[in-house]
Structures are given as C-alpha cells and as structure tokens.
Motif scaffolding. Structure first.
Motif, PDB file in Angstrom:
ATOM      1  N   LEU A  73      -1.025   8.178 -12.117  1.00  0.00           N
ATOM      2  CA  LEU A  73      -2.242   7.379 -12.037  1.00  0.00           C
ATOM      3  C   LEU A  73      -3.471   8.271 -12.140  1.00  0.00           C
ATOM      4  CD1 LEU A  73      -3.775   4.734 -11.518  1.00  0.00           C
ATOM      5  CD2 LEU A  73      -3.489   5.141  -9.078  1.00  0.00           C
ATOM      6  N   GLU A  74      -4.367   7.884 -13.043  1.00  0.00           N
ATOM      7  CA  GLU A  74      -5.658   8.561 -13.177  1.00  0.00           C
ATOM      8  C   GLU A  74      -6.707   7.506 -13.489  1.00  0.00           C
ATOM      9  OE1 GLU A  74      -6.571  12.557 -15.188  1.00  0.00           O
ATOM     10  OE2 GLU A  74      -7.099  11.057 -16.694  1.00  0.00           O
ATOM     11  N   VAL A  75      -7.832   7.584 -12.784  1.00  0.00           N
ATOM     12  CA  VAL A  75      -8.942   6.651 -12.979  1.00  0.00           C
ATOM     13  C   VAL A  75     -10.203   7.466 -13.244  1.00  0.00           C
ATOM     14  CG1 VAL A  75     -10.389   4.905 -11.856  1.00  0.00           C
ATOM     15  CG2 VAL A  75      -7.916   4.897 -11.483  1.00  0.00           C
ATOM     16  N   GLU A 110     -11.581   1.286  -5.051  1.00  0.00           N
ATOM     17  CA  GLU A 110     -11.244  -0.104  -5.346  1.00  0.00           C
ATOM     18  C   GLU A 110     -10.254  -0.194  -6.506  1.00  0.00           C
ATOM     19  OE1 GLU A 110     -13.453  -4.247  -6.667  1.00  0.00           O
ATOM     20  OE2 GLU A 110     -14.377  -2.337  -7.186  1.00  0.00           O
ATOM     21  N   MET A 111     -10.481   0.584  -7.559  1.00  0.00           N
ATOM     22  CA  MET A 111      -9.606   0.524  -8.729  1.00  0.00           C
ATOM     23  C   MET A 111      -8.200   1.020  -8.381  1.00  0.00           C
ATOM     24  SD  MET A 111      -9.195  -0.380 -11.835  1.00  0.00           S
ATOM     25  CE  MET A 111     -10.869  -0.875 -12.109  1.00  0.00           C
ATOM     26  N   VAL A 112      -8.104   2.135  -7.653  1.00  0.00           N
ATOM     27  CA  VAL A 112      -6.796   2.666  -7.260  1.00  0.00           C
ATOM     28  C   VAL A 112      -6.067   1.656  -6.372  1.00  0.00           C
ATOM     29  CG1 VAL A 112      -5.638   4.470  -5.900  1.00  0.00           C
ATOM     30  CG2 VAL A 112      -7.417   5.096  -7.551  1.00  0.00           C
ATOM     31  N   SER A 113      -6.772   1.069  -5.423  1.00  0.00           N
ATOM     32  CA  SER A 113      -6.144   0.081  -4.530  1.00  0.00           C
ATOM     33  C   SER A 113      -5.652  -1.131  -5.305  1.00  0.00           C
ATOM     34  CB  SER A 113      -7.128  -0.368  -3.447  1.00  0.00           C
ATOM     35  OG  SER A 113      -7.413   0.693  -2.579  1.00  0.00           O
ATOM     36  N   LEU A 115      -4.838  -1.356  -8.520  1.00  0.00           N
ATOM     37  CA  LEU A 115      -3.709  -1.018  -9.389  1.00  0.00           C
ATOM     38  C   LEU A 115      -2.426  -0.838  -8.594  1.00  0.00           C
ATOM     39  CD1 LEU A 115      -5.469   1.496 -11.781  1.00  0.00           C
ATOM     40  CD2 LEU A 115      -4.497  -0.715 -12.429  1.00  0.00           C
ATOM     41  N   THR A 116      -2.505  -0.110  -7.490  1.00  0.00           N
ATOM     42  CA  THR A 116      -1.287   0.153  -6.716  1.00  0.00           C
ATOM     43  C   THR A 116      -0.838  -1.087  -5.946  1.00  0.00           C
ATOM     44  OG1 THR A 116      -2.586   1.132  -4.899  1.00  0.00           O
ATOM     45  CG2 THR A 116      -1.683   2.640  -6.565  1.00  0.00           C
ATOM     46  N   LEU A 117      -1.763  -1.973  -5.594  1.00  0.00           N
ATOM     47  CA  LEU A 117      -1.399  -3.220  -4.920  1.00  0.00           C
ATOM     48  C   LEU A 117      -0.475  -4.054  -5.796  1.00  0.00           C
ATOM     49  CD1 LEU A 117      -1.876  -5.276  -2.572  1.00  0.00           C
ATOM     50  CD2 LEU A 117      -3.776  -6.159  -3.930  1.00  0.00           C
ATOM     51  N   ARG A 118      -0.695  -3.989  -7.088  1.00  0.00           N
ATOM     52  CA  ARG A 118       0.095  -4.788  -8.021  1.00  0.00           C
ATOM     53  C   ARG A 118       1.373  -4.081  -8.466  1.00  0.00           C
ATOM     54  NH1 ARG A 118      -4.837  -6.339  -7.807  1.00  0.00           N
ATOM     55  NH2 ARG A 118      -5.578  -8.372  -8.451  1.00  0.00           N
ATOM     56  N   SER A 119       1.603  -2.894  -7.945  1.00  0.00           N
ATOM     57  CA  SER A 119       2.820  -2.164  -8.289  1.00  0.00           C
ATOM     58  C   SER A 119       3.903  -2.494  -7.266  1.00  0.00           C
ATOM     59  CB  SER A 119       2.561  -0.660  -8.302  1.00  0.00           C
ATOM     60  OG  SER A 119       2.484  -0.156  -6.979  1.00  0.00           O
ATOM     61  N   GLU A 120       5.086  -2.066  -7.549  1.00  0.00           N
ATOM     62  CA  GLU A 120       6.190  -2.290  -6.616  1.00  0.00           C
ATOM     63  C   GLU A 120       6.250  -1.225  -5.519  1.00  0.00           C
ATOM     64  OE1 GLU A 120      10.190  -1.152  -8.356  1.00  0.00           O
ATOM     65  OE2 GLU A 120       8.936  -1.137 -10.160  1.00  0.00           O
ATOM     66  N   TYR A 121       5.320  -0.272  -5.539  1.00  0.00           N
ATOM     67  CA  TYR A 121       5.396   0.856  -4.610  1.00  0.00           C
ATOM     68  C   TYR A 121       4.450   0.737  -3.427  1.00  0.00           C
ATOM     69  CZ  TYR A 121       7.638   2.437  -8.816  1.00  0.00           C
ATOM     70  OH  TYR A 121       8.439   2.509  -9.914  1.00  0.00           O
ATOM     71  N   GLY A 122       3.605  -0.265  -3.405  1.00  0.00           N
ATOM     72  CA  GLY A 122       2.701  -0.461  -2.278  1.00  0.00           C
ATOM     73  C   GLY A 122       1.310   0.072  -2.551  1.00  0.00           C
ATOM     74  N   ILE A 124      -2.212   1.978  -2.264  1.00  0.00           N
ATOM     75  CA  ILE A 124      -2.731   3.292  -1.859  1.00  0.00           C
ATOM     76  C   ILE A 124      -4.239   3.149  -1.738  1.00  0.00           C
ATOM     77  CG2 ILE A 124      -3.101   5.683  -2.562  1.00  0.00           C
ATOM     78  CD1 ILE A 124      -0.387   5.525  -3.998  1.00  0.00           C
ATOM     79  N   THR A 125      -4.761   3.502  -0.586  1.00  0.00           N
ATOM     80  CA  THR A 125      -6.200   3.459  -0.346  1.00  0.00           C
ATOM     81  C   THR A 125      -6.708   4.891  -0.243  1.00  0.00           C
ATOM     82  OG1 THR A 125      -5.951   1.385   0.862  1.00  0.00           O
ATOM     83  CG2 THR A 125      -8.012   2.589   1.170  1.00  0.00           C
ATOM     84  N   LEU A 126      -7.659   5.234  -1.084  1.00  0.00           N
ATOM     85  CA  LEU A 126      -8.210   6.592  -1.060  1.00  0.00           C
ATOM     86  C   LEU A 126      -8.971   6.824   0.238  1.00  0.00           C
ATOM     87  CD1 LEU A 126      -9.656   6.911  -4.680  1.00  0.00           C
ATOM     88  CD2 LEU A 126      -7.440   7.674  -3.839  1.00  0.00           C
ATOM     89  N   PRO A 127      -8.811   7.999   0.824  1.00  0.00           N
ATOM     90  CA  PRO A 127      -9.547   8.321   2.044  1.00  0.00           C
ATOM     91  C   PRO A 127     -10.976   8.745   1.714  1.00  0.00           C
ATOM     92  CG  PRO A 127      -8.244  10.204   1.378  1.00  0.00           C
ATOM     93  CD  PRO A 127      -7.924   9.082   0.413  1.00  0.00           C
ATOM     94  N   SER A 128     -11.763   8.959   2.734  1.00  0.00           N
ATOM     95  CA  SER A 128     -13.092   9.550   2.532  1.00  0.00           C
ATOM     96  C   SER A 128     -12.908  10.955   1.990  1.00  0.00           C
ATOM     97  CB  SER A 128     -13.849   9.609   3.856  1.00  0.00           C
ATOM     98  OG  SER A 128     -14.068   8.314   4.338  1.00  0.00           O
ATOM     99  N   VAL A 129     -13.864  11.390   1.192  1.00  0.00           N
ATOM    100  CA  VAL A 129     -13.781  12.714   0.565  1.00  0.00           C
ATOM    101  C   VAL A 129     -15.054  13.480   0.886  1.00  0.00           C
ATOM    102  CG1 VAL A 129     -13.626  13.944  -1.638  1.00  0.00           C
ATOM    103  CG2 VAL A 129     -12.357  11.814  -1.313  1.00  0.00           C
TER     104      VAL A 129
END
Length: 155
Positions: A73-75, A110-113, A115-122, A124-129
C-alpha cells in the motif's frame, strides 16, 4: 529571524494510490505477528512567484517479511499551499517539510483507513507523526553523508 506569516491550504489532490494484494498470501503460512513499518516521505515544488507551493506526502506501509506480506500500500496526497509573510531559508524548510506535511497527514490517514477497511485484513489507522523529528533525522543523515564524502580520499 523571520516574521512568520500564514500557511493556507488551498486544496488537496489524491495523486496516487497503489494497493495490491499478494496473490499467494496465505494466513496459515504466517508465524507470529506481522511486522509492519510506516514510511513517510515528503517533497515540494514552488509553483509561482506568489509563494504557492505543491507539497506531497507519500505514505507507504511496508512489511518486514515481503514474502509473507498480505498487501502493498502506498498513498500520495499533495496539497497546494499559499504562504504569507517573509521566511528565511531555515524557516521555509521547516514550513515545507514539517508544517505542510502535518496538515496533509489527516487526508492520508483517511485514505489508508478507507482502503484497509475494505480489505480482508482489517482497518489500519495511521498514528500521529512527528514530522519535525523525521526532518531533523533526514538533515542529520544528509550532513553525515556530505561529511563522509568530503573526508573520503580521492582515488
């Protein structure tokens, strides 16, 4: 010291998404916890003489064991920023490498969440950076590289 002005986000652009599942990924082949690293890279481009910049944030999810990675995954999210006020070179570097990417992170999160929400793997929410820490580490690595190149003997 410069007189800092305002940073205005004029708009965001989704410039790229790369999400690929691994066809041969089998959960039964994975032993233990999957180690995943989140990489954040930034770049910027001056658009005009009006102090407008395009700043891009590349967010990559990289698994330690590539063979057992369930997906890639890359955004790439970019923002158009208008900067007001006078900035010296150091302050401008901080604005473009720290402040602007910090403003883009929620869009990438938001985009990572999504995309991964719609996957079968669960999801992923990015942390603060801490983009300041990343910027300082990059500057330190660049300085060390320059120092090593200037010290190495000519062949």
């Amino acid at each position: 010291m410069s007189s800092l002005g305002g940073i205005h986000l004029l708009g965001t652009l989704l410039e790229g998404v790369n999400y690929r599942t691994r066809p041969r990924y089998q959960l039964k082949d994975v032993t233990g916890q999957q180690e995943m690293q989140m990489n954040f890279n930034t770049s910027h481009l001056k658009l005009d003489d009006e102090n407008r910049y395009k700043v891009s944030l590349v967010t990559s999810l990289v698994f330690t064991e590539e063979k057992t990675a369930p997906f890639v995954l890359e955004v790439v999210i970019s923002g158009i920023f208008a900067l007001q006020g006078e900035y010296d070179a150091d302050d401008m570097a901080v604005v473009l490498n720290v402040n602007c990417p910090s403003l883009l992170l929620p869009y990438s999160r938001e985009m990572v969440s999504n995309l991964t929400l719609r996957s079968e793997y669960g999801v992923i929410t990015l942390p603060s950076v801490n983009f300041m820490q990343l910027y300082q580490a990059r500057k330190k690595a660049e300085a060390a590289k320059e120092n090593a190149e200037s010290v190495s003997p000519a062949q």
